[in-house]
Structures are given as C-alpha cells and as structure tokens.
Scaffold this active site. Structure first.
Site, mmCIF file in Angstrom:
data_model
loop_
_atom_site.group_PDB
_atom_site.id
_atom_site.type_symbol
_atom_site.label_atom_id
_atom_site.label_comp_id
_atom_site.label_asym_id
_atom_site.label_seq_id
_atom_site.Cartn_x
_atom_site.Cartn_y
_atom_site.Cartn_z
ATOM 1 N N GLU A 326 5.097 -0.036 -4.619
ATOM 2 C CA GLU A 326 6.303 -0.542 -3.963
ATOM 3 C C GLU A 326 5.950 -1.134 -2.605
ATOM 4 O OE1 GLU A 326 10.033 2.124 -5.654
ATOM 5 O OE2 GLU A 326 9.303 2.508 -3.624
ATOM 6 N N CYS A 327 6.354 -2.362 -2.372
ATOM 7 C CA CYS A 327 6.192 -3.032 -1.079
ATOM 8 C C CYS A 327 4.737 -2.954 -0.608
ATOM 9 C CB CYS A 327 7.169 -2.447 -0.055
ATOM 10 S SG CYS A 327 7.472 -3.576 1.347
ATOM 11 N N GLY A 328 4.412 -2.104 0.364
ATOM 12 C CA GLY A 328 3.028 -1.994 0.789
ATOM 13 C C GLY A 328 2.093 -1.634 -0.346
ATOM 14 N N SER A 423 6.303 -4.420 -6.941
ATOM 15 C CA SER A 423 7.164 -5.436 -6.329
ATOM 16 C C SER A 423 7.453 -5.024 -4.899
ATOM 17 C CB SER A 423 8.477 -5.578 -7.111
ATOM 18 O OG SER A 423 9.399 -4.565 -6.743
#
Length: 433
Positions: A326-328, A423
């Site tokens: 997720e993200c990072g 994502s």
C-alpha cells in the site's frame, strides 16, 4: 463495571491547536490518575502515534466515512474498555467532511452521542469569537458543543475580552491557553512528523500538560464527558491476507491501522513482523507479505542496499505467497524510486513500476475501490489516498477500479502480476450501505 465516558475534541478549522491541546489533556489527566484511551477521527497515521505516546495507550482510528456505524461503535467500545475515558481528537473543522459531505468529526460525535469540546484559535479576534462559537453550537441539533477551550490567547486583557464574549453564548469556557512558541510541532509533506523524530518529545508533551493543567479546568472538562452507552453489534473484519502474514514494520513502513491487525488475529491468522531497513526477510513460512505505507523515499538508499529483504520477497513470490503493498509499500515493490534530489534507487523489482518524488504533486482523498483479484477481501472497499509521489508503470492489470468520495470515476489504481499487487490506496474497511 461502570460505563466509560467520552468526549470529542473539535475545532472550527484545521490549525486551531486540536492536536497539541489533546496531547496536553491526555498527559495531564494521566498524571492525575485518570486512565484515558485516545482515538483519532478520520484516516490518519501520524496523529494517533502522537496520541498513543502521550496517553501510553495505543490510539485507534475512528473514520466515519470509511467505516460502518457498527465498526465505529465496536472500535470505540473496545478502545474504551479498561479506561475511565475515551478522548477522540477530531479532524479539520468540526463539520468538514469528504467531498460528499460525509465523514466529519460532527458525524462521529453524533453517532457515538458524545459532546464536543471546541478548541478555538483566538489570535486576531476578540468579541467576534461569540458568534463563531454560537454558530458552531447551534448549527446541527444532533451535535452538542459542551464547552470551549480558547487557544493562543495574547494577554490578560485579551483573555478578559474573550471570556466576556463567550459568556454571552451560554457555552462554558473551560480555560484559555496563552500563545507559546514551545507548543509547535514540526511538519512534513504528509503532515506532522512521527513522534520519534521530534527532539525531546517527552519534554514537548510535558510542557503541553503543564499548560493544560495550569489553564484548563480539568474537573469541569471531565464532568462534560458522556457515557458510551450503545448496543454494539459485531462488525465483520476484513479477512486476513493469509494464515501466516509477514508484515513490514519500521520507520519506512509505519502507516498501518491497528484495527486491521486486530481483526486478522481474531480470525486466527498468525502475524509476524520484520524490518526491511534492518535487511530482515519476511518469515520463510509465511503465505502472505504486507508492505504498508510510510516514508520509503526518506530511506531509499538503505532499502536499495537491503539485498536480504529483496531476496526474501523473491522467495515469497516463488512459493506463491500473496504480496500486497500500500502506497509506500507499492513504491518499494516497484523497480525504482527517484528521491527528492533526483537520485534513482533500485527497489524490489516485483512490479514494473517507477515512482518519483522529485516532482511532488499532492494527491489525497477518499476512494471507493472495486477489485476482482486475489485479495481475499470483499469486492467493494473503502479507503483513502495521500501521497506526493507519482508512478510510471507498464501496462498491467490494475488492482482497483476507483471513484472519489462523490462517486466520480478516477483512473484505475495500482498493478497486479499474479499474486503480487499494490496501489497507492490505503484500504480501511469493506464498503457499507
């Protein structure tokens, strides 16, 4: 056993001093023997870390946009268990929500039937504070403003003018905190820095506690709290990513919602933790790896050199473990990360994605997410996005179809190769309603 009581700390706008006042309240009450359990309204990773440190009890997020009413009430009840009081810090202004006008601090206060204490930044105003307070107190019948805390008061004369004005509203004033340069927390591009990065954090909180203790009537504050009294129905948690889940956890992967882990444990999953920054591998027998969000761009050089960590991810992929970022975490699953200076660092290479933060552009907001892939979660999810980096990727099946809070279509999010996926979205809960 008597019911725990609760209060919500709100404000007319962001930047009024909610976080600092809440930190001071948590520490001052703890010093007086009151067991206070902290919570934060909305999707936030950093404020809860501060609140938890000040209270010496882990904070929980209560997000009225992403979470169902049943989830919110269950989390509030669990969080308040064993405490004298649940203290919830609000987000933004009291009535500020998402683009669809939902998810505000006021929504949460009304759902939990808790009074609001309004922190009002008093700089550059005097008698005008009265219509401001009266307006907030009377704007919505289901939201009770039980008291006001005046913040950043300039002088004794200024305080008298403010107190006289607030008295005309009939709303109790619990205290007036003078302006102090020592009550400023540094910020980073995603918000406040993490508490471990603030020099002399304990000194900062101790000063906030002294200010609160000296200038706020804590007995009157406690008397405003209302009992948490509702019939809680079980809220079904998001299913675990696997039976044995290895989770990255260190300064580069610090953004993780505790309610997800609690739900996975309740479902019988075995959780283990590892530090990519320490070049640790995920557990060799895990059937799922979770790379949560954080600040990988601040540690890109160390992550690029973490060959053991990368080898562990490759081994997990080879044995068909589900790998989710997720993200990072999504950034680290990619091929490369370009840092703020423009330097390129090799990442894990499991997804053909390059992310960069040398051309920062803020992207934030709630997301309605739909997927049909290997994630063992319902097809419709609620989450949010908040980042300054951007991604360039080869054509791959996206992980999510997405709309914003209003339901307007957005570009597909993320990428999937087999059981490797990620994502920029932070998933909070299954869709409800």
């Amino acid at each position: 056993m008597s019911l725990a009581r609760g209060l919500v700390i709100g404000a007319p706008r962001s930047g009024s001093g909610k976080t600092v006042v809440t930190l001071g309240l948590l520490a001052a009450l703890r010093q007086r023997g009151v067991v206070v359990s902290p919570a934060k309204t909305g999707p936030d990773y950093i404020d809860p870390a501060f609140l938890g440190r000040a209270a010496m009890r882990e904070a929980v997020n209560l997000d009225p946009w992403s979470m169902s009413p049943a989830r919110l009430k269950a989390l509030a009840e669990v969080q308040a268990t064993g405490a004298d009081m649940l203290l919830v810090e609000g987000v933004m202004g009291l009535f500020d929500g998402a683009a669809d006008n939902a998810g505000s601090t006021a929504d949460l206060a009304e759902l939990l039937d808790l009074p609001v204490v309004l922190v009002v930044d008093s700089e550059r105003q005097s008698q005008s504070i009265a219509p401001l307070v009266a307006g907030f107190a009377n704007w919505r019948p289901g939201v009770r403003v039980g008291g006001v805390i005046l913040n950043r008061v300039a002088s004794a004369k200024h305080e008298r003018m403010l107190l006289d004005a607030v008295a005309a509203t009939g709303i109790p004033c619990l205290g007036a905190i003078p302006r102090s340069v020592e009550l400023t927390v540094p910020e980073r591009h995603l918000g406040l820095v993490l508490p471990g990065e603030v020099a002399a954090f304990e000194t900062f909180v101790a000063h906030a506690a002294r200010m609160v203790g000296d200038y706020i009537d804590l007995e009157q504050f406690l008397e405003l709290a209302a009992p948490l009294d509702f019939d809680t129905r079980p809220a079904v948690p998001l299913p675990p990513l696997g039976q044995r889940i290895a989770i990255a956890r260190d300064d580069a992967f610090a953004f993780l919602y505790p309610h997800l882990l609690d739900g996975w444990r309740l479902a019988g999953a075995e959780l283990s933790f590892f530090s990519p920054l320490a070049n640790e591998m995920p557990s060799g027998d895990c059937d799922a790896v979770f790379l949560p969000g954080g600040y990988p761009e601040l540690h890109a050089e160390r992550l690029a050199a973490a060959d053991g960590f990368k080898a562990g991810l490759l081994a997990a992929r080879e044995r068909d473990a589900l790998i989710y970022g997720e993200c990072g975490g999504f950034m680290v699953l990619g091929e490369a990360l370009v840092d703020k200076s423009g330097a390129t660092h090799a990442m894990a290479g499991l997804l053909p994605v390059t992310t960069r933060i040398d051309r920062p552009k803020r992207v934030l907001g709630y997301r309605n997410l739909v997927h049909g892939g290997a994630l063992p979660w319902p097809g419709r999810l609620k989450g949010h996005e908040f980042h300054y980096s951007s991604a360039k990727q080869s054509r791959l099946p996206p992980l999510f179809a997405a709309t914003d809070a209003r339901g307007d279509a957005m570009p597909p999010m993320g990428a999937v190769i087999g059981r490797v996926m990620g994502s920029y979205a932070h998933v909070v809960d299954a869709a409800h309603g």
